[in-house]
Motif scaffolding. Sequence first.
Motif, PDB file in Angstrom:
ATOM      1  N   VAL A   1       0.751  -0.973   0.141  1.00  0.00           N
ATOM      2  CA  VAL A   1      -0.015   0.147  -0.029  1.00  0.00           C
ATOM      3  C   VAL A   1       1.082   1.226   0.089  1.00  0.00           C
ATOM      4  O   VAL A   1       1.737   1.369   1.218  1.00  0.00           O
ATOM      5  N   ALA A   2       0.714   2.138  -1.078  1.00  0.00           N
ATOM      6  CA  ALA A   2       1.706   2.989  -1.095  1.00  0.00           C
ATOM      7  C   ALA A   2       0.821   4.512  -1.640  1.00  0.00           C
ATOM      8  O   ALA A   2      -0.266   4.441  -2.236  1.00  0.00           O
ATOM      9  N   ASP A   3       1.383   5.492  -1.605  1.00  0.00           N
ATOM     10  CA  ASP A   3       1.053   6.673  -1.984  1.00  0.00           C
ATOM     11  C   ASP A   3       1.572   6.937  -3.397  1.00  0.00           C
ATOM     12  O   ASP A   3       2.667   6.499  -3.597  1.00  0.00           O
ATOM     13  N   ASP A   4       0.946   7.704  -4.252  1.00  0.00           N
ATOM     14  CA  ASP A   4       1.531   7.940  -5.552  1.00  0.00           C
ATOM     15  C   ASP A   4       2.677   9.075  -5.220  1.00  0.00           C
ATOM     16  O   ASP A   4       2.214  10.230  -5.479  1.00  0.00           O
ATOM     17  N   ASP A   5       3.713   8.750  -4.964  1.00  0.00           N
ATOM     18  CA  ASP A   5       4.763   9.871  -4.580  1.00  0.00           C
ATOM     19  C   ASP A   5       5.229  10.828  -5.785  1.00  0.00           C
ATOM     20  O   ASP A   5       5.682  11.820  -5.430  1.00  0.00           O
ATOM     21  N   ILE A   6       5.281  10.171  -6.810  1.00  0.00           N
ATOM     22  CA  ILE A   6       5.616  11.063  -8.016  1.00  0.00           C
ATOM     23  C   ILE A   6       4.772  12.206  -8.182  1.00  0.00           C
ATOM     24  O   ILE A   6       4.799  13.285  -8.255  1.00  0.00           O
ATOM     25  N   GLU A   7       3.272  11.709  -8.263  1.00  0.00           N
ATOM     26  CA  GLU A   7       2.189  12.701  -8.316  1.00  0.00           C
ATOM     27  C   GLU A   7       2.263  13.862  -7.235  1.00  0.00           C
ATOM     28  O   GLU A   7       2.185  15.000  -7.366  1.00  0.00           O
ATOM     29  N   GLY A   8       2.669  13.210  -5.978  1.00  0.00           N
ATOM     30  CA  GLY A   8       2.616  14.065  -4.815  1.00  0.00           C
ATOM     31  C   GLY A   8       3.722  15.210  -5.100  1.00  0.00           C
ATOM     32  O   GLY A   8       3.568  16.452  -4.758  1.00  0.00           O
ATOM     33  N   ALA A   9       4.940  14.749  -5.499  1.00  0.00           N
ATOM     34  CA  ALA A   9       6.150  15.725  -5.629  1.00  0.00           C
ATOM     35  C   ALA A   9       5.745  16.704  -6.788  1.00  0.00           C
ATOM     36  O   ALA A   9       5.929  17.888  -6.791  1.00  0.00           O
ATOM     37  N   SER A  10       4.971  16.228  -7.612  1.00  0.00           N
ATOM     38  CA  SER A  10       4.383  17.048  -8.965  1.00  0.00           C
ATOM     39  C   SER A  10       3.618  18.127  -8.376  1.00  0.00           C
ATOM     40  O   SER A  10       3.497  19.519  -8.918  1.00  0.00           O
ATOM     41  N   LEU A  11       2.716  17.903  -7.543  1.00  0.00           N
ATOM     42  CA  LEU A  11       1.617  18.868  -6.882  1.00  0.00           C
ATOM     43  C   LEU A  11       2.413  19.843  -6.222  1.00  0.00           C
ATOM     44  O   LEU A  11       2.043  21.061  -6.293  1.00  0.00           O
ATOM     45  N   VAL A  12       3.525  19.447  -5.511  1.00  0.00           N
ATOM     46  CA  VAL A  12       4.243  20.620  -4.774  1.00  0.00           C
ATOM     47  C   VAL A  12       4.785  21.495  -5.570  1.00  0.00           C
ATOM     48  O   VAL A  12       4.976  22.705  -5.618  1.00  0.00           O
ATOM     49  N   VAL A  13       5.516  20.808  -6.696  1.00  0.00           N
ATOM     50  CA  VAL A  13       6.414  21.890  -7.658  1.00  0.00           C
ATOM     51  C   VAL A  13       5.341  22.688  -8.506  1.00  0.00           C
ATOM     52  O   VAL A  13       5.686  23.801  -8.690  1.00  0.00           O
ATOM     53  N   GLY A  14       4.349  21.991  -8.715  1.00  0.00           N
ATOM     54  CA  GLY A  14       3.276  22.803  -9.726  1.00  0.00           C
ATOM     55  C   GLY A  14       2.761  23.996  -8.845  1.00  0.00           C
ATOM     56  O   GLY A  14       2.656  25.216  -9.423  1.00  0.00           O
ATOM     57  N   HIS A  15       2.465  23.813  -7.412  1.00  0.00           N
ATOM     58  CA  HIS A  15       2.057  24.824  -6.571  1.00  0.00           C
ATOM     59  C   HIS A  15       3.073  25.999  -6.593  1.00  0.00           C
ATOM     60  O   HIS A  15       2.638  27.231  -6.602  1.00  0.00           O
ATOM     61  N   LEU A  16       4.292  25.640  -6.222  1.00  0.00           N
ATOM     62  CA  LEU A  16       5.547  26.511  -6.199  1.00  0.00           C
ATOM     63  C   LEU A  16       5.629  27.360  -7.555  1.00  0.00           C
ATOM     64  O   LEU A  16       5.800  28.410  -7.512  1.00  0.00           O
ATOM     65  N   ALA A  17       5.721  26.631  -8.401  1.00  0.00           N
ATOM     66  CA  ALA A  17       5.784  27.187  -9.920  1.00  0.00           C
ATOM     67  C   ALA A  17       4.838  28.220 -10.204  1.00  0.00           C
ATOM     68  O   ALA A  17       4.815  29.420 -10.655  1.00  0.00           O
TER      69      ALA A  17
ATOM     70  N   ASP B   1      12.660  11.790  -7.840  1.00  0.00           N
ATOM     71  CA  ASP B   1      11.963  11.812  -9.143  1.00  0.00           C
ATOM     72  C   ASP B   1      11.071  12.409  -9.745  1.00  0.00           C
ATOM     73  O   ASP B   1      11.168  13.057 -10.667  1.00  0.00           O
ATOM     74  N   GLY B   2      10.104  12.448  -8.887  1.00  0.00           N
ATOM     75  CA  GLY B   2       8.917  13.299  -9.001  1.00  0.00           C
ATOM     76  C   GLY B   2       9.082  14.707  -9.225  1.00  0.00           C
ATOM     77  O   GLY B   2       8.665  15.465 -10.144  1.00  0.00           O
ATOM     78  N   TYR B   3      10.035  15.212  -8.294  1.00  0.00           N
ATOM     79  CA  TYR B   3      10.403  16.576  -8.325  1.00  0.00           C
ATOM     80  C   TYR B   3      11.138  16.790  -9.545  1.00  0.00           C
ATOM     81  O   TYR B   3      11.079  17.846 -10.284  1.00  0.00           O
ATOM     82  N   ARG B   4      12.290  16.006  -9.990  1.00  0.00           N
ATOM     83  CA  ARG B   4      13.063  16.352 -11.214  1.00  0.00           C
ATOM     84  C   ARG B   4      12.021  16.218 -12.474  1.00  0.00           C
ATOM     85  O   ARG B   4      12.166  17.059 -13.288  1.00  0.00           O
ATOM     86  N   GLN B   5      11.162  15.233 -12.463  1.00  0.00           N
ATOM     87  CA  GLN B   5      10.068  15.359 -13.458  1.00  0.00           C
ATOM     88  C   GLN B   5       9.326  16.481 -13.801  1.00  0.00           C
ATOM     89  O   GLN B   5       9.273  17.222 -14.901  1.00  0.00           O
TER      90      GLN B   5
END
Lengths: 345, 345
Positions: A162-178, A208-212
Amino acid sequence: MEPPAARRRVTIVDVARHARVSTTAVSKVLRGAYGASPEMRAKVRRSIDELGYRPHTGARALRGQTYTIGVMLPDIRNPFFPEILDGITGSLEDTEYQVFLGPGCNGEKAEARVTEAMIDRSMDGIVMVAPVSSRARLEHVASAVPTVVIGRHGSSPLYDTVADDDIEGASLVVGHLAGLGHRRIAHIDHHETDPARLAEMPNARRADGYRQAMRAHGLEESIDVVSTSYTQEGGYEGAKQLLTRPHRPTAVFAGADVVAMGVLEAVGEAGLSVPGDISVAGYDNTTLAAFAPISLTSVDQAGHEMGRNAVRLLLDRIAGRHRPSSRVMLSPTLVPRRTTAPPSS
Amino acid sequence: MEPPAARRRVTIVDVARHARVSTTAVSKVLRGAYGASPEMRAKVRRSIDELGYRPHTGARALRGQTYTIGVMLPDIRNPFFPEILDGITGSLEDTEYQVFLGPGCNGEKAEARVTEAMIDRSMDGIVMVAPVSSRARLEHVASAVPTVVIGRHGSSPLYDTVADDDIEGASLVVGHLAGLGHRRIAHIDHHETDPARLAEMPNARRADGYRQAMRAHGLEESIDVVSTSYTQEGGYEGAKQLLTRPHRPTAVFAGADVVAMGVLEAVGEAGLSVPGDISVAGYDNTTLAAFAPISLTSVDQAGHEMGRNAVRLLLDRIAGRHRPSSRVMLSPTLVPRRTTAPPSS
């Protein structure tokens, strides 16, 4: 309120008679099996309470079960883990199962010690939270006892995850900051060299999600990752490094809330303000993030749901499912708070 | 690194031979018994690691021990408890004992469920942290299995206790605030009505210590106690009440750091500053208190030492001591930080 010692022990038959249901129904409720309605569970639970029924492990062990579930927690100081634990204990409340936590699993050796101790004590199932052990080691545990792994990616025929979609999570943060106008967005990661863990650990996925996401926003040039650890000290050290950059980042995405705490500490010490001089975001949406004087922007990965899903899968395995193994991936959401704002410059 | 399944199980005899000590010496180390020198422990520990020795509970259970110690924790979110737990696990590191935590003990019913589960699983000893159950209930547990109670006063012939001198701790806080020039010093307590608990719980002692110290400083007229709960919400609600007083207190002594967190939240929400408008002190000296952006004045009650003392007493009871029971009382110290300052008016 102590029952006299000489009184006959209350049995499952007494509970069934009192609740006016079958002993099979009582047994279903106690095992957390499917097919017991909420009404049935409430009725049986009431009779159990009124009669003071207590399961007897010795007798049950002879039938091959101890009704004990072991939960391996890496760090009871990380405020995200209580959320998962609440989901686990809440889902087992109406059952005969008792949860015991193996504390202090900070490393492969400690993980081996605790899981062996759980197997050795004939626990019925094990939930491993964010384990760092090798895949072979996890499969060794899973081949001895039904196992569910929380917070680690990758799949195995032997255990569920059971895991969280960590790539999506990182993308949400970067999207918010950008979206707020930041370009120099740095990331603090948990240092990782083992190739298997690089592919499976949430921290590696978040990096990885951050870099992407940085690339997707045309910010490839600004990618800046500092690798320390997912602890408050790790955040503190990481931020110290970032603050000495010739072009200081205007925003820091810490891989976990506990890391963000260390960032806030270092930023304050440097005489800078949040979010005036620098925006800070975390991950986990812990109670600390929600705590008003901190008010940290974070990613909610629904720890409670992770715990609930893990229990569902584990009970299913204990009931006899061997395959196929399941992978549950939950979608995170962003919770913007006061530590992120447009850059001042 | 997995040992082949067919390999003969490493025994205590192999460990003794490898370490060049007697099996009695190995056994002493594994039981955490007195009379094993640090050098001996290191030698045996090294051989255990090198040979990959793992104790076998089934076999040991036949000898009457499971080498399992249960720790009952009321709330894994309270950042004070990890300190106690570190003291417990640290003291058992070189022994054969495994610690398992029973989580979620928020009330008498849950405490009964968890302790029964521990007794039922033949654990060798139980450490109960800040239990709220009746004395009779604690003695029921202690008559079934060696028991040490942490963070609760009162004595029993059946169990040992390890507590902090809470009256002294409260007096340190009041003395510090009065020394800074505060007169309207309020206290937030954990609501308690049960007379037995009023005499034994740390919260009740702290409230008593507060009242005694206020009188000793000639501040009897300013005694002001709000009773909520030892949680963040409890601190928030308590502070809300205090802030509506016609003569607002200039300082708040929260009975626990987690309570002080709620006070900081309410004070911030009211648009007041800490310590400019109001000083805030906590109790427990948790990592949160030391966290720089919070920097909370607090009382250090040496949780680590509490855990170490509890283990020492418990192993002693497991080894056969039945009486006399021991009471260990530790002296707290004050850690002044940035949330307390002289009153502005």
